[in-house]
Design a protein around this motif. Structure first.
Motif, PDB file in Angstrom:
ATOM      1  N   UNK A 186       7.549  16.626  -3.143  1.00 39.86           N
ATOM      2  CA  UNK A 186       8.109  15.468  -2.436  1.00 39.86           C
ATOM      3  C   UNK A 186       7.768  14.179  -3.178  1.00 39.86           C
ATOM      4  N   UNK A 187       6.541  14.088  -3.705  1.00 40.08           N
ATOM      5  CA  UNK A 187       6.138  12.885  -4.424  1.00 40.08           C
ATOM      6  C   UNK A 187       7.003  12.675  -5.664  1.00 40.08           C
ATOM      7  N   UNK A 188       7.334  13.767  -6.353  1.00 40.18           N
ATOM      8  CA  UNK A 188       8.191  13.642  -7.537  1.00 40.18           C
ATOM      9  C   UNK A 188       9.611  13.252  -7.141  1.00 40.18           C
ATOM     10  N   UNK A 189      10.052  13.766  -5.974  1.00 38.68           N
ATOM     11  CA  UNK A 189      11.429  13.494  -5.516  1.00 38.68           C
ATOM     12  C   UNK A 189      11.575  12.089  -4.953  1.00 38.68           C
ATOM     13  N   UNK A 190      10.507  11.520  -4.434  1.00 42.84           N
ATOM     14  CA  UNK A 190      10.563  10.201  -3.796  1.00 42.84           C
ATOM     15  C   UNK A 190       9.532   9.263  -4.400  1.00 42.84           C
ATOM     16  N   UNK A 191       9.792   8.783  -5.601  1.00 45.73           N
ATOM     17  CA  UNK A 191       8.808   7.919  -6.273  1.00 45.73           C
ATOM     18  C   UNK A 191       8.551   6.607  -5.536  1.00 45.73           C
ATOM     19  N   UNK A 192       9.593   6.081  -4.838  1.00 48.78           N
ATOM     20  CA  UNK A 192       9.377   4.819  -4.119  1.00 48.78           C
ATOM     21  C   UNK A 192       8.358   4.988  -2.997  1.00 48.78           C
ATOM     22  N   UNK A 193       8.414   6.119  -2.307  1.00 56.32           N
ATOM     23  CA  UNK A 193       7.434   6.396  -1.253  1.00 56.32           C
ATOM     24  C   UNK A 193       6.047   6.563  -1.852  1.00 56.32           C
ATOM     25  N   UNK A 194       5.967   7.249  -2.995  1.00 60.05           N
ATOM     26  CA  UNK A 194       4.674   7.436  -3.636  1.00 60.05           C
ATOM     27  C   UNK A 194       4.088   6.096  -4.090  1.00 60.05           C
ATOM     28  N   UNK A 195       4.948   5.240  -4.608  1.00 58.19           N
ATOM     29  CA  UNK A 195       4.503   3.913  -5.049  1.00 58.19           C
ATOM     30  C   UNK A 195       3.972   3.103  -3.868  1.00 58.19           C
ATOM     31  N   UNK A 196       4.694   3.169  -2.738  1.00 56.75           N
ATOM     32  CA  UNK A 196       4.251   2.446  -1.536  1.00 56.75           C
ATOM     33  C   UNK A 196       2.920   2.998  -1.032  1.00 56.75           C
ATOM     34  N   UNK A 197       2.800   4.320  -0.965  1.00 58.73           N
ATOM     35  CA  UNK A 197       1.569   4.939  -0.464  1.00 58.73           C
ATOM     36  C   UNK A 197       0.367   4.539  -1.304  1.00 58.73           C
ATOM     37  N   UNK A 198       0.590   4.339  -2.604  1.00 58.26           N
ATOM     38  CA  UNK A 198      -0.513   3.978  -3.495  1.00 58.26           C
ATOM     39  C   UNK A 198      -1.050   2.571  -3.212  1.00 58.26           C
ATOM     40  N   UNK A 199      -0.254   1.736  -2.548  1.00 63.15           N
ATOM     41  CA  UNK A 199      -0.708   0.370  -2.249  1.00 63.15           C
ATOM     42  C   UNK A 199      -1.560   0.296  -0.985  1.00 63.15           C
ATOM     43  N   UNK A 200      -1.601   1.382  -0.214  1.00 61.58           N
ATOM     44  CA  UNK A 200      -2.285   1.368   1.073  1.00 61.58           C
ATOM     45  C   UNK A 200      -3.762   1.730   0.912  1.00 61.58           C
ATOM     46  N   UNK A 201      -4.552   1.256   1.861  1.00 59.34           N
ATOM     47  CA  UNK A 201      -5.986   1.549   1.840  1.00 59.34           C
ATOM     48  C   UNK A 201      -6.312   2.825   2.599  1.00 59.34           C
ATOM     49  N   UNK A 202      -5.273   3.520   3.088  1.00 56.98           N
ATOM     50  CA  UNK A 202      -5.469   4.760   3.841  1.00 56.98           C
ATOM     51  C   UNK A 202      -4.374   5.738   3.463  1.00 56.98           C
ATOM     52  N   UNK A 203      -4.615   7.018   3.723  1.00 59.20           N
ATOM     53  CA  UNK A 203      -3.600   8.039   3.482  1.00 59.20           C
ATOM     54  C   UNK A 203      -2.602   8.045   4.630  1.00 59.20           C
ATOM     55  N   UNK A 204      -1.331   8.189   4.280  1.00 62.92           N
ATOM     56  CA  UNK A 204      -0.300   8.260   5.320  1.00 62.92           C
ATOM     57  C   UNK A 204      -0.466   9.527   6.146  1.00 62.92           C
ATOM     58  N   UNK A 205      -0.360   9.371   7.473  1.00 59.56           N
ATOM     59  CA  UNK A 205      -0.367  10.532   8.351  1.00 59.56           C
ATOM     60  C   UNK A 205       0.953  11.289   8.189  1.00 59.56           C
ATOM     61  N   UNK A 206       0.979  12.556   8.613  1.00 62.81           N
ATOM     62  CA  UNK A 206       2.229  13.326   8.470  1.00 62.81           C
ATOM     63  C   UNK A 206       3.434  12.649   9.111  1.00 62.81           C
ATOM     64  N   UNK A 207       3.272  12.055  10.325  1.00 62.86           N
ATOM     65  CA  UNK A 207       4.435  11.440  10.979  1.00 62.86           C
ATOM     66  C   UNK A 207       4.888  10.195  10.212  1.00 62.86           C
ATOM     67  N   UNK A 208       3.933   9.435   9.632  1.00 61.51           N
ATOM     68  CA  UNK A 208       4.301   8.256   8.843  1.00 61.51           C
ATOM     69  C   UNK A 208       5.054   8.674   7.584  1.00 61.51           C
TER      70      UNK A 208
END
Length: 810
Positions: free
Chosen positions: A14-36
């Motif tokens: 999923x991370x390879x398929x959605x680089x924009x989401x991966x880029x956004x997640x990297x800016x956060x100070x916490x790991x995204x929950x499954x629902x997020x």
């Protein structure tokens, strides 16, 4: 929780398929929950989302991803809508910190900052008005976030949410954020029907677990059994024992010895079962258990202020010297623009003393500036205890380690009623700060008559249904008819969530109706008689029974008794002469006939319900349109289509509870010649919602032209009310001049002390009224004739001064 190899592989794909989401997640100070992550992935794939999750679960991360996506392009825009101005202000500050002032705007009716920005925070009403006006600001709009979307159930303002959802351009992706509701799938199905591809993401999981307690006497007892039965929400047996022992005792917290001797005025911590603790003792108990900061929810403004005074009288101090210095510096900086005489009226010195000791109130009666300061200090962990009304539970970011509920009932304007499971969930949702606390705590104070089982039931029901409050208004009708014409508008209104829910209910009712018809057919077969029509025979028997009941009921006159006896004799004669009377299975047939008639009555009632629900929104729209046509706001064009007249085009720009009355007053020139203070007073009479005890009271009215203009306006209201009733519509309340004199004085330059003394209003209520007045005056200034429009603009300046100008949030 560690992931399995398969889960890690899926996540990597999923991370390879959605680089924009991966880029956004990297800016956060916490790991995204499954629902997020699921919601963000849906947005990244170009779909709209509905996210229903508990308070504090982190729904706004999904909204922030929508902003991130918009800002990846060179020109896409995102609107972030909220139900209240306080929440709009808070989100505006957060986005400014993240994206800078040039990229962020704020629109809240009375505030207009950088409206052409690519990220604009606004109240939902502002977006609705933009859609109707086809504002150029809608160009390049790609995402709309609707925070607290469950607010569409609000009976006063909820319809605005549905208007926005229905009328947003088709290409705009919608991010709907909701508290946990029990019918999220139903709401999601409606969004899918009106907006296209929409994913429904539901999370029941609180990010910080909630421990629930009941405070009995001086002991904090777990609400649920922790011996392995908690998952089934079994009530703690110890609580049941303590509740039984406390049930017959009086609630007392003062030392009995203190009433007689040297301990007078001191407080003590009661032993279990002794009674209700003083608030100061509860604060000390929570402090000792490291459960501060805490929010005490008290469903009364006066109760919140009284609670602060009680706690301060006990000598409690919850801050150290450095915190007190920081508090004073922040408060003095934020309040420096307020005049000294206003500060004295507002009780500033007592208020800041409480803040420095770590204690404050938070309610709608407070000056908005004061409320904002309380919110800011609480977020900085400088305030330790806040006594708040339920309005704090809506949206504003003030999480605490614990929440205390002193009562589980509130006054709803007419009677004291129990709080709902949804309200309980919203209130206790404040307990537990993500990233700070490993658990949150809710504490319910024992009161005589409290039923632990009922409390457990309330606490274990985590969701509540979302029901539409949508209803067509005059302003809505004339805007839609101008855009789409009458027939297309009826089709648009059939898209509302209100009609969607009604239609779904009709489907369920129709299913029940079919089952009843099948049963009735079976009953008809069972009561069939070879000698004749048994349904006819059964009807005669029922008629005889009805007449016998009439004879025995009440005290009939001689003439009435004779008439009943004659009818009875005639029916009995018909019964004996009927062929079925001689049937050997007569009584068996009769039992089936009685069942048939009972079911027939239910069937007829259900049929009436279905007829009343089908197309109910469009039916109300038809009545609204007929009123507008009769009054000359709509007319037929050359092709026979309904179109707005010049008066209708004025009504298009008037929003609010009394839209038609305002438009009618402008059309008739009822306010022509009013001076600046008088037009402000008139606006106050139209926006103020009178309390029940205001009706019929004679008020002192402003001198000059106001009185005559108000009488003419009231006459116009009466005429409109008659027309509405003729068309089976419920009109609005009669305008109330209760606060007209106060607003007249304020617009003339009177001081805050005088105005508050004249009205007995709290400062926050006066500021809120003044902002509603400004909002209406702004509408009038745009559509009125030159002189009245100029006076309305001057009235805005006269009202927007002092505490009104400084109160950013309403």
């Amino acid at each position: 929780m560690s992931l399995s190899p398969a889960e890690r592989y899926a996540q990597s794909r999923q991370q390879r398929r959605q680089p924009r989401l991966q880029e956004f997640a990297a800016t956060l100070s916490f790991d995204l929950d499954p629902f997020q992550r699921a919601a963000c992935a849906a947005l990244d794939d170009g779909r709209s989302v509905l996210v229903a999750a508990p308070t504090g679960a982190g729904k706004t991360a999904v909204a922030e991803f929508a902003v991130h996506l918009a800002m990846q392009s060179s020109d896409e825009k995102v609107f972030y809508t909220t139900p209240i101005k306080a929440l709009s202000n808070q989100k505006y500050q957060e986005f400014v910190e993240a994206w800078g002032e040039r990229s962020v705007g704020l629109l809240t009716g009375d505030t207009n900052i950088n409206s052409g920005a690519r990220i604009v925070v606004m109240t939902t009403e502002v977006l609705r008005n933009m859609l109707y006006a086809e504002s150029p600001l809608l160009e390049r709009l790609s995402y709309v976030v609707m925070d607290e979307v469950h607010y569409l159930a609000d009976r006063f303002r909820g319809a605005v949410w549905e208007e926005v959802i229905i009328h947003l351009p088709e290409h705009v992706r919608l991010v709907s954020l909701s508290a946990t509701v029990s019918n999220a799938e139903e709401f999601g199905d409606w969004l899918q029907a009106v907006r296209g591809d929409t994913d429904v993401i539901v999370s029941e999981q609180r990010p910080v677990p909630l421990e629930q307690h009941v405070l009995v006497g001086g002991k904090m007892v777990d609400l649920f059994d922790s011996s392995g039965q908690a998952a089934t929400h079994r009530v703690n047996p110890e609580l049941q024992r303590l509740a039984r022992s406390a049930g017959g005792r009086s609630i007392r917290g003062r030392s009995q010895r203190g009433r007689r001797g040297s301990d007078r005025g001191r407080y003590h911590r009661p032993s279990p079962g002794e009674g209700r603790m003083e608030r100061s003792a509860v604060v000390e108990l929570l402090s000792g258990k490291h459960l501060l900061p805490a929010i005490f929810f008290i469903f009364s403004r006066a109760g919140c202020d009284q609670a602060v005074r009680q706690v301060l009288r006990s000598g409690i101090r919850l801050t150290d010297a450095d915190e007190r210095t920081e508090i004073r510096a922040i408060v003095e900086e934020r309040a420096r623009r307020l005049r000294d005489e206003d500060l004295a009226v507002l009780g500033y010195w007592e208020w800041i003393e409480g803040l420095q000791r770590g204690v404050a109130a938070h309610h709608a009666g407070m000056l908005p500036t004061f409320k904002e300061i309380v919110e800011d200090l609480f977020q900085r962990k400088l305030l330790k205890v806040v006594f708040a009304t339920e309005t704090l539970a809506l949206g504003v970011n003030m999480p605490a380690r614990s929440v205390v509920l002193e009562k589980l009932e509130k006054f709803n304007g007419e009677a004291r009623v129990p709080i709902t499971p949804g309200e309980y969930t919203q209130l206790t949702g404040r307990a537990g700060r993500r990233g700070i606390d490993i658990e949150g705590h809710s504490v319910i104070q024992w009161v005589d008559g409290l039923d632990p089982e009922a409390v457990a039931s309330l606490a274990s029901r985590r969701s509540y249904p979302l029901n539409s409050s949508f209803t067509p208004t005059y302003n809505m009708a004339v805007n839609l008819i101008d855009q789409f014409g009458r027939e297309r508008t009826r089709q648009v209104l059939e898209l509302s969530f209100a009609q969607f829910q009604a239609d779904r209910a009709v489907v369920d009712l129709a299913r029940t109706l079919r089952k009843q018809e099948e049963s009735m057919a079976g009953f008809e077969g069972a009561m069939r008689c070879h000698l004749g029509d048994f349904a006819e025979y059964a009807a005669i028997r029922r008629r005889i029974g009805d007449l016998e009941r009439q004879t025995s009921k009440g005290n009939p006159t001689h003439a009435q008794r004779e008439r009943l006896q004659r009818e009875l004799a005639a029916e009995r004669k018909r019964l004996r002469a009927h062929p079925c009377h001689g049937c050997a299975e007569r009584e068996q047939h009769a039992r089936w006939a009685e069942r048939w008639w009972r079911l027939k009555r239910e069937h007829d009632d259900l049929s009436r319900q279905i007829r009343s629900r089908t197309g109910q929104v469009a039916k109300r729209f038809d009545r609204v349109a007929d009123v507008l046509a009769e009054l000359g706001y709509l007319e037929r064009d050359g092709g026979g289509e309904l179109v707005p007249t010049s008066a209708g085009r004025t009504l298009k720009r008037i929003y609010g509870e009394r839209d038609l009355l305002v438009a009618e007053a402008l059309r008739r020139g009822l306010w022509d010649g009013l001076d600046v203070p008088s037009i402000a007073a008139m606006a106050a009479a139209l926006v103020y919602e009178p309390r029940r005890d205001d009706r019929g009271v004679q008020y002192r009215l402003p001198k000059g032209g106001f009185r005559e203009a108000f009488d003419r306006t009231t006459d116009a209201w009466s005429e409109l009310d008659d027309v509405e009733r003729d068309h089976r519509l419920t009109g609005t309340e009669q305008p109330s001049p209760a606060l007209a004199s106060a607003m007249h004085a304020w617009a003339r330059g009177a001081g805050l002390a005088q105005v508050l003394a004249d009205t007995e209003l709290a400062a926050g209520d006066f500021v809120r009224l003044a902002k509603q007045v400004i909002d209406l005056l702004d509408q009038v200034s745009i559509v009125a004739e030159a002189e009245l429009g100029a006076n309305a603009r001057a009235a805005i300046d006269a009202v927007r001064r002092g505490v009104v100008a400084y109160g950013a949030a309403a």
